[in-house]
Design a protein around this motif. Sequence first.
Motif, mmCIF file in Angstrom:
data_model
loop_
_atom_site.group_PDB
_atom_site.id
_atom_site.type_symbol
_atom_site.label_atom_id
_atom_site.label_comp_id
_atom_site.label_asym_id
_atom_site.label_seq_id
_atom_site.Cartn_x
_atom_site.Cartn_y
_atom_site.Cartn_z
ATOM 1 N N GLY A 431 0.788 -1.222 0.000
ATOM 2 C CA GLY A 431 0.000 0.000 0.000
ATOM 3 C C GLY A 431 0.819 1.269 0.000
ATOM 4 O O GLY A 431 0.247 2.366 -0.078
ATOM 5 N N PHE A 432 2.161 1.168 0.083
ATOM 6 C CA PHE A 432 3.043 2.336 0.063
ATOM 7 C C PHE A 432 3.664 2.459 -1.329
ATOM 8 O O PHE A 432 4.123 1.471 -1.914
ATOM 9 N N THR A 433 3.682 3.681 -1.838
ATOM 10 C CA THR A 433 4.295 3.941 -3.139
ATOM 11 C C THR A 433 5.785 4.205 -2.939
ATOM 12 O O THR A 433 6.175 5.150 -2.254
ATOM 13 N N ILE A 434 6.597 3.365 -3.547
ATOM 14 C CA ILE A 434 8.052 3.470 -3.431
ATOM 15 C C ILE A 434 8.588 4.037 -4.735
ATOM 16 O O ILE A 434 8.431 3.430 -5.805
ATOM 17 N N GLY A 435 9.222 5.205 -4.658
ATOM 18 C CA GLY A 435 9.729 5.876 -5.844
ATOM 19 C C GLY A 435 11.132 5.452 -6.222
ATOM 20 O O GLY A 435 11.705 4.510 -5.653
ATOM 21 N N ARG A 436 11.716 6.172 -7.167
ATOM 22 C CA ARG A 436 13.024 5.815 -7.718
ATOM 23 C C ARG A 436 14.109 5.817 -6.658
ATOM 24 O O ARG A 436 14.862 4.836 -6.522
ATOM 25 N N PHE A 437 14.211 6.902 -5.893
ATOM 26 C CA PHE A 437 15.287 6.981 -4.923
ATOM 27 C C PHE A 437 15.099 5.982 -3.783
ATOM 28 O O PHE A 437 16.069 5.512 -3.207
ATOM 29 N N ALA A 438 13.860 5.655 -3.469
ATOM 30 C CA ALA A 438 13.623 4.626 -2.456
ATOM 31 C C ALA A 438 14.084 3.260 -2.958
ATOM 32 O O ALA A 438 14.612 2.441 -2.184
ATOM 33 N N ASN A 439 13.916 2.996 -4.254
ATOM 34 C CA ASN A 439 14.413 1.741 -4.817
ATOM 35 C C ASN A 439 15.925 1.640 -4.665
ATOM 36 O O ASN A 439 16.451 0.598 -4.253
ATOM 37 N N TYR A 440 16.617 2.716 -5.000
ATOM 38 C CA TYR A 440 18.065 2.710 -4.850
ATOM 39 C C TYR A 440 18.486 2.706 -3.381
ATOM 40 O O TYR A 440 19.570 2.227 -3.034
ATOM 41 N N PHE A 441 17.630 3.245 -2.509
ATOM 42 C CA PHE A 441 17.908 3.196 -1.072
ATOM 43 C C PHE A 441 18.005 1.744 -0.600
ATOM 44 O O PHE A 441 18.931 1.371 0.131
ATOM 45 N N PHE A 442 17.044 0.915 -1.025
ATOM 46 C CA PHE A 442 17.072 -0.495 -0.630
ATOM 47 C C PHE A 442 18.284 -1.210 -1.233
ATOM 48 O O PHE A 442 18.902 -2.066 -0.580
ATOM 49 N N LEU A 443 18.644 -0.863 -2.458
ATOM 50 C CA LEU A 443 19.817 -1.481 -3.070
ATOM 51 C C LEU A 443 21.085 -1.107 -2.313
ATOM 52 O O LEU A 443 21.938 -1.965 -2.038
ATOM 53 N N MET A 444 21.213 0.166 -1.966
ATOM 54 C CA MET A 444 22.397 0.592 -1.210
ATOM 55 C C MET A 444 22.418 -0.031 0.180
ATOM 56 O O MET A 444 23.479 -0.292 0.745
ATOM 57 N N LEU A 445 21.246 -0.295 0.732
ATOM 58 C CA LEU A 445 21.188 -0.945 2.040
ATOM 59 C C LEU A 445 21.755 -2.356 1.957
ATOM 60 O O LEU A 445 22.473 -2.810 2.860
ATOM 61 N N LEU A 446 21.463 -3.057 0.860
ATOM 62 C CA LEU A 446 22.038 -4.385 0.663
ATOM 63 C C LEU A 446 23.551 -4.312 0.488
ATOM 64 O O LEU A 446 24.297 -5.143 1.037
#
Length: 611
Positions: A431-446
Amino acid sequence: MTTISENPQAPGKAPAAPAGGTGLIGFLPPKAARALTLTGAVLTVASCFLSWTWTPAFPGDLTVYGYPGGLQLQVLVLGALTTLFALSSYGVKGTRWLTPAGADAALRLAALASFATAWFTVGAISVELGGPINLEPGGAVVAVATLLGLVGALGLPFTRPKLLPLDPEDTGWDRFKHRCGNGWATFKASFATGPARKLPSMHSSVEILIITGVLAVALGIFTYGVGTEYDELFLGFLITTGLGFAAVSKSGLVQQATSLTGKHQNLSIAGAFIAAALFPFTQTDDQYATLGVYILIFATVALGLNIVVGLAGLLDLGYVAFLGVGAYAAALVSGAPTSPFGLHLPFWAAVLVGAAASLVFGVLIGAPTLRLRGDYLAIVTLGFGEIFRIAVNNTDGTSGPDITNGSNGIASIPNLNIFGFDFGAEHVIAGFTIGRFANYFFLMLLIMAVVVLVFRRSGDSRIGRAWVAIREDETAALAMGINGFRVKLIAFALGASLAGLAGTVQAHVTYTVTPEQYLFAGPIPPNSAFLLAAVVLGGMGTMSGPLVGAALLFLIPNKLQFMGEYQLLAFGVALILLMRFRPEGMIADRRRQLEFHEKDETPDALAKAGA
């Protein structure tokens, strides 16, 4: 290890034992001081539910009764903290656990924090709206209440060190320094704490619950700081968090929390990553998620530099060049139309290319230079950073071969697409909209998880202990049979490859890589100076220190841009003050803390640390 500091005025004699004394404001008896502090704290909390000004023109709308907003929330938190410490100082049942190291020193700092934030707000209202006449009753009440609380807190008794006798053969200058030293010791004693009491044995589930609460508070503070929408609120946030953290630290709660996280280290690290993963879900758009992903990139590179500087003790002033090598290598093979190679490798291959390129450059630079030490090594690495920037600027097809497109850089780098997941598109998760920078946030977290794993395993390994030995005394380490050159080269190459790994993601996040992104110093990180400052200020040799330091050093310059040309001046003054009062860093290991504060420690503590 020397356990007792010698008295310069009386060589060979130990300093006199400290004696009790009154507070900095000596006319207040202890009971009256505590009562005044508690009264001021309660009035401070009550004033936050009143109107502080008559017009919403001041940011935050402080005109509403019964609903704190803006800077009122910060003062409310500090007032509540001061109230709890005051109750603990009274010995009220159920509050003593708040101050395991003693209540008085923490109470002074909490009262100071409330006073500073409240008077900053009152001053900002007066300046922006045209004088104190614009204050409503709530603003006057909070100013008086925090002043009363501070006066009462400064009246609390503290342990005063006895003045040492003067040597009659001392010069006037020596006596002046002696008096200044005693005065400084007296001032520091007013904020001194005793040894922290150990927490009673608790069930593991209770300890895990406490760790969860600490992580939730940390996430809330970080989210609030990133989301501050106007300048006054962020400046108040800096005052509140700085002095508030100092008060909580003096109470002993930080030490107790550190012991719990150390006891459950793996669980704490996993919880920290889970808390960080929740950050994008607290944002309504990509505005602040953008700051989040850049902070992660900066923090990941700082953690890689911590291997070189913090563990191995090698001063690298050109480390940002390895970030640039990884970014350029990934940009050249990721399908950018301005790349002369015309390659479009998948992300995993681009990551390997970027990390490998930085590794190769780390070995090529380190092999001929790591036989140098200290300032000479720093000068060589500084030169490498400048050579890299000039080289990519000149490989434009005119001054040199056509590789990097010169000052225009590699532009239009496409977004990543991993297993059909487009990082440039919005996605709906729970139910949460995840934008472009949030996608890269998760990648950088990994990627940060990988870097943290490498840092932990290498630091606890045999090679990690060899790095620490080289850092402490290279001559002694060589005498014990450690191959210093090989050990330092491994640290240099590993740190370079981790920086290149982060650079591969940075290239896709920014769409463009240019030489101006990789300077030695500049107003906005990442650059070599800010990376080194993040490691030193956060705590060299620790895992969490550079992460905290990098987050602050990236966030603060972005939020202080309204100061214009005075931004770096204010930032530099803040760094000087932090290094003066906490030279070991914000999160320092026990060994380095004892190195900087050996004279402040008791003989028992020094003997325990030495053992």
